[in-house]
Design a protein around this motif. Structure first.
Motif, PDB file in Angstrom:
ATOM      1  N   VAL A 289      14.870  59.215  15.835  1.00  0.00           N
ATOM      2  CA  VAL A 289      14.463  58.157  15.114  1.00  0.00           C
ATOM      3  C   VAL A 289      13.617  57.279  15.857  1.00  0.00           C
ATOM      4  O   VAL A 289      13.704  56.904  17.109  1.00  0.00           O
ATOM      5  N   THR A 290      12.456  56.815  15.362  1.00  0.00           N
ATOM      6  CA  THR A 290      11.563  55.890  15.859  1.00  0.00           C
ATOM      7  C   THR A 290      11.260  54.706  15.432  1.00  0.00           C
ATOM      8  O   THR A 290      11.064  53.756  16.090  1.00  0.00           O
ATOM      9  N   ALA A 291      11.720  54.440  14.126  1.00  0.00           N
ATOM     10  CA  ALA A 291      11.627  53.148  13.556  1.00  0.00           C
ATOM     11  C   ALA A 291      12.613  53.442  12.072  1.00  0.00           C
ATOM     12  O   ALA A 291      13.010  54.373  11.553  1.00  0.00           O
ATOM     13  N   THR A 292      12.682  51.932  11.519  1.00  0.00           N
ATOM     14  CA  THR A 292      13.440  52.115  10.220  1.00  0.00           C
ATOM     15  C   THR A 292      12.545  51.161   9.327  1.00  0.00           C
ATOM     16  O   THR A 292      11.816  50.186   9.960  1.00  0.00           O
ATOM     17  N   ASN A 293      12.875  51.267   8.181  1.00  0.00           N
ATOM     18  CA  ASN A 293      12.246  50.447   6.850  1.00  0.00           C
ATOM     19  C   ASN A 293      13.218  50.292   5.954  1.00  0.00           C
ATOM     20  O   ASN A 293      13.747  51.117   5.265  1.00  0.00           O
ATOM     21  N   PRO A 294      13.778  49.058   5.908  1.00  0.00           N
ATOM     22  CA  PRO A 294      13.410  47.681   6.624  1.00  0.00           C
ATOM     23  C   PRO A 294      13.805  47.854   8.241  1.00  0.00           C
ATOM     24  O   PRO A 294      14.691  48.523   8.329  1.00  0.00           O
ATOM     25  N   PRO A 295      13.178  47.014   8.850  1.00  0.00           N
ATOM     26  CA  PRO A 295      13.437  47.123  10.453  1.00  0.00           C
ATOM     27  C   PRO A 295      14.856  46.707  10.690  1.00  0.00           C
ATOM     28  O   PRO A 295      15.736  46.163  10.025  1.00  0.00           O
ATOM     29  N   ALA A 296      15.296  46.752  12.136  1.00  0.00           N
ATOM     30  CA  ALA A 296      16.590  46.462  12.298  1.00  0.00           C
ATOM     31  C   ALA A 296      16.689  45.105  12.202  1.00  0.00           C
ATOM     32  O   ALA A 296      15.633  44.123  12.605  1.00  0.00           O
ATOM     33  N   GLY A 297      17.912  44.449  12.070  1.00  0.00           N
ATOM     34  CA  GLY A 297      18.390  42.866  11.579  1.00  0.00           C
ATOM     35  C   GLY A 297      18.060  42.580  10.224  1.00  0.00           C
ATOM     36  O   GLY A 297      18.371  41.461   9.896  1.00  0.00           O
ATOM     37  N   SER A 298      17.423  43.418   9.492  1.00  0.00           N
ATOM     38  CA  SER A 298      17.132  43.016   8.138  1.00  0.00           C
ATOM     39  C   SER A 298      18.814  42.985   7.429  1.00  0.00           C
ATOM     40  O   SER A 298      19.769  43.634   7.862  1.00  0.00           O
ATOM     41  N   GLU A 299      18.861  42.412   6.308  1.00  0.00           N
ATOM     42  CA  GLU A 299      20.029  42.134   5.423  1.00  0.00           C
ATOM     43  C   GLU A 299      19.928  43.010   4.079  1.00  0.00           C
ATOM     44  O   GLU A 299      18.929  42.586   3.388  1.00  0.00           O
ATOM     45  N   LEU A 300      20.661  43.723   3.850  1.00  0.00           N
ATOM     46  CA  LEU A 300      20.730  44.513   2.779  1.00  0.00           C
ATOM     47  C   LEU A 300      22.309  44.370   2.034  1.00  0.00           C
ATOM     48  O   LEU A 300      23.194  44.450   2.667  1.00  0.00           O
ATOM     49  N   ALA A 301      22.184  44.772   0.554  1.00  0.00           N
ATOM     50  CA  ALA A 301      23.402  44.742  -0.017  1.00  0.00           C
ATOM     51  C   ALA A 301      24.317  46.086   0.294  1.00  0.00           C
ATOM     52  O   ALA A 301      23.545  47.078   0.584  1.00  0.00           O
ATOM     53  N   PHE A 302      25.331  46.438  -0.052  1.00  0.00           N
ATOM     54  CA  PHE A 302      26.174  47.302   0.273  1.00  0.00           C
ATOM     55  C   PHE A 302      25.348  48.429  -0.492  1.00  0.00           C
ATOM     56  O   PHE A 302      25.023  48.446  -1.591  1.00  0.00           O
ATOM     57  N   GLY A 303      25.241  49.649   0.411  1.00  0.00           N
ATOM     58  CA  GLY A 303      24.867  51.056  -0.469  1.00  0.00           C
ATOM     59  C   GLY A 303      23.448  51.252  -0.325  1.00  0.00           C
ATOM     60  O   GLY A 303      22.831  52.127  -1.038  1.00  0.00           O
ATOM     61  N   GLN A 304      22.555  50.169  -0.140  1.00  0.00           N
ATOM     62  CA  GLN A 304      21.173  50.193  -0.074  1.00  0.00           C
ATOM     63  C   GLN A 304      20.733  51.161   0.787  1.00  0.00           C
ATOM     64  O   GLN A 304      21.188  51.453   2.002  1.00  0.00           O
ATOM     65  N   TYR A 305      19.372  51.662   0.563  1.00  0.00           N
ATOM     66  CA  TYR A 305      18.956  52.617   1.605  1.00  0.00           C
ATOM     67  C   TYR A 305      17.934  52.033   2.602  1.00  0.00           C
ATOM     68  O   TYR A 305      17.374  51.171   2.423  1.00  0.00           O
ATOM     69  N   VAL A 306      18.176  52.834   3.578  1.00  0.00           N
ATOM     70  CA  VAL A 306      17.305  52.552   4.990  1.00  0.00           C
ATOM     71  C   VAL A 306      16.534  53.655   5.246  1.00  0.00           C
ATOM     72  O   VAL A 306      17.106  54.708   5.606  1.00  0.00           O
ATOM     73  N   MET A 307      15.072  53.653   5.316  1.00  0.00           N
ATOM     74  CA  MET A 307      14.305  54.859   5.167  1.00  0.00           C
ATOM     75  C   MET A 307      14.119  54.964   6.876  1.00  0.00           C
ATOM     76  O   MET A 307      13.812  54.141   7.693  1.00  0.00           O
ATOM     77  N   LEU A 308      14.259  56.437   7.317  1.00  0.00           N
ATOM     78  CA  LEU A 308      14.222  56.816   8.737  1.00  0.00           C
ATOM     79  C   LEU A 308      12.829  57.414   9.053  1.00  0.00           C
ATOM     80  O   LEU A 308      12.210  57.938   8.307  1.00  0.00           O
ATOM     81  N   THR A 309      12.281  56.958  10.128  1.00  0.00           N
ATOM     82  CA  THR A 309      11.180  57.604  10.519  1.00  0.00           C
ATOM     83  C   THR A 309      11.639  58.457  11.958  1.00  0.00           C
ATOM     84  O   THR A 309      12.243  57.954  12.873  1.00  0.00           O
ATOM     85  N   VAL A 310      11.108  59.671  11.842  1.00  0.00           N
ATOM     86  CA  VAL A 310      11.550  60.723  13.005  1.00  0.00           C
ATOM     87  C   VAL A 310      10.110  60.811  13.798  1.00  0.00           C
ATOM     88  O   VAL A 310       9.239  60.940  13.248  1.00  0.00           O
ATOM     89  N   ALA A 311      10.448  61.326  15.035  1.00  0.00           N
ATOM     90  CA  ALA A 311       9.367  61.673  15.937  1.00  0.00           C
ATOM     91  C   ALA A 311       8.914  63.034  15.424  1.00  0.00           C
ATOM     92  O   ALA A 311       9.462  64.068  15.187  1.00  0.00           O
TER      93      ALA A 311
END
Length: 453
Positions: A289-311
């Motif tokens: 994993v190289t990055a996430t969307n939203p980025p680290a430190g962001s706040e989301l409600a329970f069960g929300q998706y974090v999109m992952l970027t891979v090398a």
């Protein structure tokens, strides 16, 4: 446009159509029968007029970020303030009635258990409501046999799930369910036999479920009518021991750069969030994993998706498409003959029976739900732990690993499960989530591909 140009365009379109036709023949669409909430089955195992189960009305399918999701994904399933959506005791009485032996034998064969193990198997199932339009292998009962067919169950349908979060039984008719085996990206959904196309249906919101890497101790549900209300349900109970939690409380996206895709998924589950990816297949477990969307430190409600970027080069292709998945398959083990004989090997032990006395006898601790045909990566401890999860290997767990939990607890001191699994370490308990993001290894310096919609 001249006649020559027109004829040239027609020729190009004809060639293109022929090429597409050839591809379709090599990879045909899988026909899937739509099953709407509240619509009766034409050939059910159980009489639907007897009130075995009740679907929830007007539940819109939630958007997904990746058509394959693990059974312990936070918020994958839902509940309500009326948890008695499935009468498991009535289903047990029906299947153990000598007059229904043929149906019981066909039912047990689908689920790879013996008929004399039906009560203890039912004791480990948990009623939930679908929050997504969900692909499964369904079964009708015709001429004394279970007849499989692929189906798309509408959000709001009540089902029973097993200890790894896999759909096991459709509550209203008792039909046994198994994982969908086809390509989720190549399906043709047929709305027929009284199953009209429902409001809010979107092809991109369809999901199939693969098994959680370990048996669950609790399942985190989201109220289908009040999304800010979370429900913490112990596995094998029907709602009488539910606890609630604040599903709207912000969860912090952990720092995941440098971790593997499998490790990132485990850390997100611990944080009460879901791992998202683009395409029909998840990246390989070892993809970096190289990055996430939203980025680290962001706040989301329970069960929300974090999109992952891979090398790129770690199993993903260019343009955001992921490469061939090396993770677990959702194909169930081959059926085991019902009736007397040796039970399937590798089955998990009983969790101690369903609370509330729905079983006529306490289940044995030596038999249970068959495991998946391939073992997914090991999950981390229950979500909401008080400290960041340490980095772990993506190697599969041993069969003696303790049960995990997909549910954050209510804001009270941690407690162990009231029914520990016999012969295994005690189940993992949850603690209130921390607001600090999890640490990670440094990201790789290679090019990356965004795995996002």
């Amino acid at each position: 446009m001249t006649l020559r140009a027109f004829m040239h365009r027609i020729a190009v379109l004809t060639v293109f159509a022929v090429l597409l036709s050839g591809c379709d023949k090599e990879n045909p669409l899988t026909v899937v029968k739509a099953v709407a909430a509240g619509a009766p089955s034409l050939a059910p195992f159980f009489d639907e007029d007897s009130g075995l189960g009740k679907d929830a009305a007007a539940v819109r399918s939630q958007p997904v970020r990746g058509s394959l999701q693990q059974g312990d994904t936070p918020g994958l399933y839902g509940g309500s303030k009326q948890p008695t959506i499935c009468d498991v005791a009535a289903l047990e009485r029906f299947l153990t009635d000598p007059g229904n032996h043929d149906k019981a034998q066909a039912w047990a064969h689908v689920l790879n258990i013996r008929t004399d193990r039906i009560p203890e198997y039912l004791d480990r199932l948990t009623p939930v409501l679908l929050r997504h339009d969900t692909l499964v292998q369904n079964h009708d009962y015709k001429k004394g046999k279970a007849v499989p067919y692929n189906s798309l169950l509408q959000a709001g349908i009540a089902i029973l799930v097993d200890e790894q979060g896999l759909p096991a039984v459709k509550c209203s008719c008792g039909n046994p369910l198994r994982p969908f085996k086809g390509d989720t990206g190549r399906i043709s959904v047929r709305f027929e036999d009284g199953n009209k196309k429902w409001a809010g249906y979107e092809r991109k919101s369809v999901v199939a479920v693969r098994p959680a890497p370990r048996k669950l101790a609790r399942i985190a549900l989201v109220d289908v009518h009040e999304p800010a209300r979370g429900i913490d349900r112990p596995v094998g109970t029907t709602g009488e021991r539910d606890a609630t939690f604040d599903a709207g409380k912000p969860r912090v996206v952990p720092e995941l750069a440098g971790t593997t895709f499998a490790q990132a998924g485990r850390e997100l589950i611990d944080a009460g969030l879901a791992a998202g990816y683009a395409g029909q297949e998840p990246p390989p477990d070892g993809a970096r994993v190289t990055a996430t969307n939203p980025p680290a430190g962001s706040e989301l409600a329970f069960g929300q998706y974090v999109m992952l970027t891979v090398a790129e080069g770690d199993g993903s292709a260019s343009g955001g498409e992921t490469g061939p998945a090396t993770g677990p398959t959702t194909t169930p083990p081959s059926p085991h003959p019902s009736g007397p004989g040796t039970p399937p090997s590798g089955t998990p032990p009983s969790s101690g029976g369903r609370s509330g006395g729905t079983s006529s006898a306490p289940p044995s601790s030596s038999h249970g739900t068959p495991g998946p045909s391939s073992t997914p990566p090991q999950s981390s401890a229950a979500p909401g732990s008080a400290s960041p999860a340490p980095k772990k290997s993506s190697s599969p767990p041993s069969t003696s690993a303790p049960a995990s939990s997909s549910a954050p607890p209510p804001p009270s001191p941690p407690a162990t499960s009231s029914a520990p699994i016999t012969g295994e370490p005690p189940t993992v308990t949850s603690r209130p989530a921390t607001s600090e993001p999890a640490s990670s290894e440094p990201a790789t310096g290679g090019p990356s591909t965004t795995v996002a919609t």
